[in-house]
Design a protein around this motif. Sequence first.
Motif, mmCIF file in Angstrom:
data_model
loop_
_atom_site.group_PDB
_atom_site.id
_atom_site.type_symbol
_atom_site.label_atom_id
_atom_site.label_comp_id
_atom_site.label_asym_id
_atom_site.label_seq_id
_atom_site.Cartn_x
_atom_site.Cartn_y
_atom_site.Cartn_z
ATOM 1 N N SER A 173 -10.854 -42.689 -42.105
ATOM 2 C CA SER A 173 -9.864 -43.080 -43.109
ATOM 3 C C SER A 173 -10.245 -42.564 -44.493
ATOM 4 O O SER A 173 -9.420 -42.021 -45.231
ATOM 5 C CB SER A 173 -9.712 -44.605 -43.141
ATOM 6 N N LEU A 174 -11.520 -42.725 -44.841
ATOM 7 C CA LEU A 174 -11.990 -42.252 -46.142
ATOM 8 C C LEU A 174 -11.942 -40.729 -46.223
ATOM 9 O O LEU A 174 -11.659 -40.154 -47.284
ATOM 10 C CB LEU A 174 -13.406 -42.767 -46.404
ATOM 11 N N GLN A 175 -12.218 -40.070 -45.091
ATOM 12 C CA GLN A 175 -12.133 -38.610 -45.068
ATOM 13 C C GLN A 175 -10.685 -38.132 -45.258
ATOM 14 O O GLN A 175 -10.440 -37.110 -45.920
ATOM 15 C CB GLN A 175 -12.693 -38.075 -43.751
ATOM 16 N N LEU A 176 -9.736 -38.856 -44.688
ATOM 17 C CA LEU A 176 -8.317 -38.507 -44.869
ATOM 18 C C LEU A 176 -7.919 -38.630 -46.341
ATOM 19 O O LEU A 176 -7.237 -37.754 -46.893
ATOM 20 C CB LEU A 176 -7.442 -39.412 -44.004
ATOM 21 N N LEU A 177 -8.341 -39.722 -46.981
ATOM 22 C CA LEU A 177 -8.044 -39.898 -48.403
ATOM 23 C C LEU A 177 -8.690 -38.795 -49.237
ATOM 24 O O LEU A 177 -8.064 -38.252 -50.167
ATOM 25 C CB LEU A 177 -8.535 -41.271 -48.871
ATOM 26 N N ALA A 178 -9.933 -38.467 -48.911
ATOM 27 C CA ALA A 178 -10.628 -37.420 -49.663
ATOM 28 C C ALA A 178 -9.970 -36.057 -49.444
ATOM 29 O O ALA A 178 -9.850 -35.251 -50.378
ATOM 30 C CB ALA A 178 -12.100 -37.380 -49.249
ATOM 31 N N ARG A 179 -9.540 -35.807 -48.211
ATOM 32 C CA ARG A 179 -8.886 -34.517 -47.909
ATOM 33 C C ARG A 179 -7.584 -34.383 -48.691
ATOM 34 O O ARG A 179 -7.305 -33.332 -49.280
ATOM 35 C CB ARG A 179 -8.606 -34.443 -46.400
ATOM 36 N N SER A 191 -2.682 -44.983 -38.407
ATOM 37 C CA SER A 191 -2.999 -44.713 -37.004
ATOM 38 C C SER A 191 -4.441 -45.100 -36.674
ATOM 39 O O SER A 191 -4.746 -45.469 -35.533
ATOM 40 C CB SER A 191 -2.777 -43.227 -36.697
ATOM 41 N N CYS A 192 -5.317 -44.997 -37.667
ATOM 42 C CA CYS A 192 -6.729 -45.333 -37.411
ATOM 43 C C CYS A 192 -6.914 -46.794 -37.017
ATOM 44 O O CYS A 192 -7.904 -47.140 -36.347
ATOM 45 C CB CYS A 192 -7.578 -45.033 -38.659
ATOM 46 N N TRP A 193 -5.986 -47.653 -37.435
ATOM 47 C CA TRP A 193 -6.163 -49.089 -37.218
ATOM 48 C C TRP A 193 -5.038 -49.691 -36.383
ATOM 49 O O TRP A 193 -4.874 -50.915 -36.369
ATOM 50 C CB TRP A 193 -6.253 -49.803 -38.578
ATOM 51 N N SER A 248 -15.142 -49.666 -50.454
ATOM 52 C CA SER A 248 -14.960 -48.249 -50.118
ATOM 53 C C SER A 248 -13.480 -47.862 -50.123
ATOM 54 O O SER A 248 -13.105 -46.789 -50.608
ATOM 55 C CB SER A 248 -15.584 -47.948 -48.750
ATOM 56 N N ILE A 249 -12.602 -48.732 -49.584
ATOM 57 C CA ILE A 249 -11.164 -48.417 -49.563
ATOM 58 C C ILE A 249 -10.579 -48.468 -50.975
ATOM 59 O O ILE A 249 -9.743 -47.628 -51.356
ATOM 60 C CB ILE A 249 -10.431 -49.382 -48.619
ATOM 61 N N LEU A 250 -11.019 -49.439 -51.787
ATOM 62 C CA LEU A 250 -10.556 -49.498 -53.168
ATOM 63 C C LEU A 250 -10.972 -48.249 -53.946
ATOM 64 O O LEU A 250 -10.221 -47.750 -54.800
ATOM 65 C CB LEU A 250 -11.104 -50.752 -53.858
#
Length: 594
Positions: free
Chosen positions: A478-484, A459-461, A558-560
């Motif tokens: 996006s990174l916060q979602l992965l971390a959460r 949804s972010c993109w 960062s995404i990797l």
Amino acid sequence: MVDSMSTPPPRAANDLFLDSLDTHPLWFKPNLFLSPTLDTESYISELRTFVPFDTLRTELQAHLASLSHELIDLINRDYADFVNLSTKLVDVDAAVVRMRAPLLELREKIEGFRGSLEGSLVALRNGLQQRSEAAAAREVLELLLDTFHVVSKVEKLIKELPSVPADWSNGDLSSTIKNAMSNGTSLQPVESGTNLRETQSMLLERIASEMNRLKFYMAHTQNLSFIVNMEKRIQSASLLLDASLGHENAIYDCLRAYAAIDNTKSAEEIFRTTIVAPLICKIFPHGPSGMVAGVSGDGLENDYHQIKQCIQKDCKFLLEISSAENSGLHVFDFLANSILKEVLSAIQKGKPGAFSPGRPTEFLMNYKSSLDFLAQLEGYCPSRSSVAKFRGEVVYAEFMKQWNIGVYFSLRFQEIAGALDSALAATSLVLVQNSHSGHGNLQDLSLKQSATLLESLRSCWREDVHILSCSDKFLRLSLQLLARYSNWLSSGLAGWKTSNAASHSGYEWAVSAVPDDFVYIIHDITYLATEVCGGYLDHVLQCLSSCSPDILDLVKQSILQGGKSLNDLAPLAINAIIELLVDKAVEVSSVKSD
């Protein structure tokens, strides 16, 4: 002879071992007493800072005695010459008197010559000052005369101006020429109304040039009574010229005149109210309340399409004239101060809801349509410098301020992050129903929590969500979602066997988890890591393709890293399965033994 027995007092016992009587401590330098600039008080004060007073006094007395002894030796050595010196100085006063007379006479002559020279210098300076004042007065007089001639010339030209009508559609050509000749206008016979209109435009440009020349004269002759007395005539001529330019139907031909008198704002305003406003009013027909009459919704895409057509049809000619190379009309900015200004005013009055981020989807559509409209306007700029000038206009900044991107992102953040938080707040793992969601292969995931994460990341993109100017914020989200999600899994897996997970809201699922649940988790982790580092990463890089390679590389890394954090959770899930199976085996063996 001088008594040689007047010897200096005996020196201390230590002096007996010195090489000579002239030996002094290192801090005492007798040569300084020979300097004509010696200040004894400063010298003594400086020495007293590191030499005791008694030691300093003793050393000075010793040096004085040494000098006295040396003087006596010199007198005794040349005593005959010393005695004869007094006999040679005979009648010195008489000699001085004889020498003084010619010196006084020379001084009187020099003073007389100096007085004469100073008188000539003063006279010369006065003459130069008078000459400078005369030249300045002459320059001012010439400026005043030129100013008077220019004012008279402008008034004469303005009187001739009405003899050439602005609208030739209903005018009589022969009568116009006759009137022009009767007023003394040197108007050549023409064959069409267009030539007469060009003649009038040339006359307006000539008047404007003279007015610009008049402004220059006034700037150099301020506060003069002559100019003050002519101010009313000058203001009257300026008002008449503005009125003539404002009522000229052929606005395009008056641009040079406006540029000559440095009155570009009036030309831009006349073009806005005369040409642009009626066109925009047809697209935004305002009712009594100011809103667009008979139109529902605040969409702008269709309105912008009509505006682009109107600009191409009715405004392109003027835009090309003002941007033509070496035309001297680059001082005008009709794009910003006429077209964009009127469009902004029409939207604010007719569709104010178009700027509201409260409806994110419509807001984004209007925002992207507005950016496309601005890009269309910039297409009329002939160079990069003109584009920069267009973007630097006040109305451009005002137009961009209407779009509150910060509020829009906050709403999207709450929408996307809130969906994931709601899914992770469940007290147990929820299996995904076998229904196609329309967003890709979400049905390949086993758990609703994992499917919600992937949908939130996408949804972010999405095209109907993402804004390029907020790419950094969406990347951070996006990174916060992965971390959460990773933290939710890691905390649950780390404490599933103890009561730690049950004591924290959101991790209760780990207490009641069974081996099948951990199998689902391992499957989802593997799938998510593959998707994040594969197709999802490619889609993000495609959305940011206009960025520099360095930025794209940072985004990729960062995404990797986020995908790697998911892979790192797999061992925890495997260990949980092993421990569960071991516990089950122990329980079974205990039951059999009983």
